[in-house]
Enzyme design. Structure first.
Site, PDB file in Angstrom:
ATOM      1  N   SER B 185       0.799  -1.257  -0.057  1.00  0.00           N
ATOM      2  CA  SER B 185      -0.218  -0.111  -0.080  1.00  0.00           C
ATOM      3  C   SER B 185       0.863   1.295   0.038  1.00  0.00           C
ATOM      4  O   SER B 185       0.358   2.471  -0.453  1.00  0.00           O
ATOM      5  CB  SER B 185      -0.862   0.107   1.152  1.00  0.00           C
ATOM      6  OG  SER B 185      -0.254   0.162   2.325  1.00  0.00           O
ATOM      7  N   HIS B 213      -4.911  -4.167  -2.126  1.00  0.00           N
ATOM      8  CA  HIS B 213      -4.738  -3.082  -3.037  1.00  0.00           C
ATOM      9  C   HIS B 213      -4.380  -3.705  -4.440  1.00  0.00           C
ATOM     10  O   HIS B 213      -4.000  -3.013  -5.299  1.00  0.00           O
ATOM     11  CB  HIS B 213      -3.076  -2.361  -2.665  1.00  0.00           C
ATOM     12  CG  HIS B 213      -3.432  -1.469  -1.478  1.00  0.00           C
ATOM     13  ND1 HIS B 213      -4.069  -0.233  -1.481  1.00  0.00           N
ATOM     14  CD2 HIS B 213      -3.591  -1.839   0.012  1.00  0.00           C
ATOM     15  CE1 HIS B 213      -3.983   0.354  -0.140  1.00  0.00           C
ATOM     16  NE2 HIS B 213      -3.883  -0.641   0.803  1.00  0.00           N
ATOM     17  N   LYS B 244     -11.484  -0.431  -0.911  1.00  0.00           N
ATOM     18  CA  LYS B 244     -10.789   0.221  -2.136  1.00  0.00           C
ATOM     19  C   LYS B 244     -11.416   0.019  -3.570  1.00  0.00           C
ATOM     20  O   LYS B 244     -12.188   0.996  -3.792  1.00  0.00           O
ATOM     21  CB  LYS B 244      -9.448  -0.558  -1.908  1.00  0.00           C
ATOM     22  CG  LYS B 244      -8.692  -0.204  -0.564  1.00  0.00           C
ATOM     23  CD  LYS B 244      -7.526  -0.775  -0.074  1.00  0.00           C
ATOM     24  CE  LYS B 244      -7.010  -0.404   1.080  1.00  0.00           C
ATOM     25  NZ  LYS B 244      -7.710  -0.389   2.222  1.00  0.00           N
TER      26      LYS B 244
END
Lengths: 80, 396
Positions: B185, B213, B244
């Protein structure tokens, strides 16, 4: 297996680049409060020790290590 | 001595920032205007420091689904998944996640933090060993500490270092859990997962990959790095988040191991918290469908990532090692990073300021992230704001 004094000598050698030039290192030297190692430096030092002794140091034991002596005692336990 | 003594370093940093009139931590978004724009600390800005990778937070279909769920099921479940908090839609989302990842089992958690920390805390226990990448997310570190297992870390993305540690474990390999992330990240770099999977095949143990991610970003179908690297069969557990690429909040773990359903009932972060609200589940289910129906979002995301990465590189900034939707600019001097963060904000660009110990080294990061929803013009404005920083200082 190295004896206790050899552990101390080798740890002091590994620590040298992490402390101020001329800083005296003894078995009773405290890694964070006296020698001023940051948490990142502690981890880098541990990595060096792992390479030097060809062992893996579990993170679990770090809270029990304040001094060079504590570290030497833990390494004695970890090495077969 | 006081209980509060240990907080003095935090108090000092906050006082320093306050004296400068700069508040990067806990910046207030006074108004969110779209997936890519808002008003932050009084400045109208392009949001270049979120994790809204596919830009789905304002998607009309996601919003409509969430609205309907609120009207039909209320604002919250008010209970644990173990008690009254499992609605039919939680089960449907688990089935849909399992189908998406081609796995037999899935667990939905209330947050991504609860998913990764819970799985790490529960899968391994006293007498077991966890081997994790040094740059793992805080949720992983918190979880493994709770596990009671021996925790061994290997140097970030260093396959040879991982192999040394696996070799040293000997007979303990049979109850060892290896933990890595898909995309990290902070720097946006990827795990060398193909090589790690090969080590796992050779030495043994189980492998958990946190695709927080990388889900929606990598792989032909957006299943993440494991799909992209062609090693899904070697990955025992995939953990991830809804906060996300799916634009909501929540987390999950999928696996082919039938024991996952037993793990569910041993995981405290699953049991002792309320389940996700109906609106969250509804928008997440819609976003998961859109992720599959609109591969063009992923393509646009990577075009934007390349645009920002190439632009920052051309400006001479020290940036992440790989092109990624996360592009971090390294700034050696902490004071300069704070000043630069503030100047970016004043010139209409919000990025994340990351300082030690949250950054992976003893340097600071201006962490940028792109979204599929960013226009080319917005990326140009982000680059122009960075270019202006170079007028008064040498890049880090």
């Amino acid at each position: 297996m190295p004896d206790y004094n050899e552990f101390i000598t080798r740890i002091c050698g590994i620590l040298q680049p992490f402390v101020k030039p001329g800083q005296a290192l003894t078995a009773d030297s405290e890694l964070v409060s006296e020698l001023g190692l940051t948490s990142l430096q502690v981890m880098m030092m541990i990595e060096q020790i792992e390479d030097d002794f060809d062992i893996s140091v579990p993170l679990n034991i770090l809270p029990d290590i304040r001094t060079i002596r504590d570290l030497a005692r833990q390494l004695e336990r970890l090495l077969p | 001595m006081s209980l509060f003594d240990k907080f003095q370093p935090i108090i000092d940093v906050r006082a320093e920032l306050q004296s400068l009139g700069i508040m990067p931590f806990g910046a207030v978004t006074e108004k969110i205007l779209s997936a890519t724009e808002g008003i932050v600390n009084g400045h109208r800005v392009i949001l270049a420091g979120t994790n809204n990778y596919l830009g789905l937070t304002f998607d009309p279909e996601c919003i409509a689904a969430a609205k309907t769920a609120i009207e039909e099921q209320g604002t919250g479940t008010t209970g644990s998944r173990m008690a009254n908090g499992t609605f039919a839609e939680h089960v449907l989302l688990e089935q849909e996640l399992a189908a998406f990842f081609n796995r037999r089992h899935a667990i939905v958690f209330t947050t991504g933090y609860a998913a990764t920390s819970g799985m790490c805390a529960t899968l391994a226990g006293p007498g077991d060993t966890i081997v994790l990448d040094a740059d793992s997310h805080a949720s992983i570190y918190d979880g493994v500490r709770l596990s009671g297992a021996d925790i061994v870390r290997f140097r970030h993305n260093d396959v040879a270092d991982l192999e040394k540690r696996l070799r040293r474990l000997g007979e303990r390999l049979s109850n060892t859990l290896i933990i890595v992330e898909g995309i990290y990240s902070m720097l946006g770099d990827r795990s060398p997962l193909r090589e790690i999977a090969e080590l796992k095949r050779r030495y043994g143990g189980m492998l958990l990959v946190d695709e927080a991610h990388s889900m929606g970003m990598l792989g032909e179908h957006g299943r993440g790095l494991a799909e992209h690297a062609g090693v899904e069969d070697d990955v025992d557990f995939i953990a991830g988040t809804f906060s996300k690429s799916l634009g909501a909040i929540g987390g999950f773990c999928v696996s082919n191991h039938p024991e996952l359903d037993a793990v569910r009932f041993a995981t405290r972060s699953y049991i002792f918290t309320a389940s996700p609200s109906p609106s969250v589940i509804a928008s997440t289910r819609t976003a998961l469908r859109l992720l599959q129906e609109r591969p063009q979002l992923r393509e646009q995301l990577w075009r934007n990532a390349r645009h920002l990465y190439d632009g920052l590189e051309a400006l001479g900034f020290r940036i992440s090692p790989q092109v990624s939707p996360v592009v971090a600019v390294t700034v050696e001097d902490r004071g300069q990073s704070i000043q630069w963060w503030n100047r970016l904000l004043e010139s209409g660009v919000y990025v994340n300021l990351v300082m030690p110990p949250a950054s992976p080294g003893d340097y600071s990061l201006l962490r940028c992230s792109v979204s599929a929803a960013h226009t080319s013009g917005q990326i140009e404005r982000i680059l122009a704001a960075f270019a202006a920083l170079r007028g008064s200082a040498t890049p880090g």
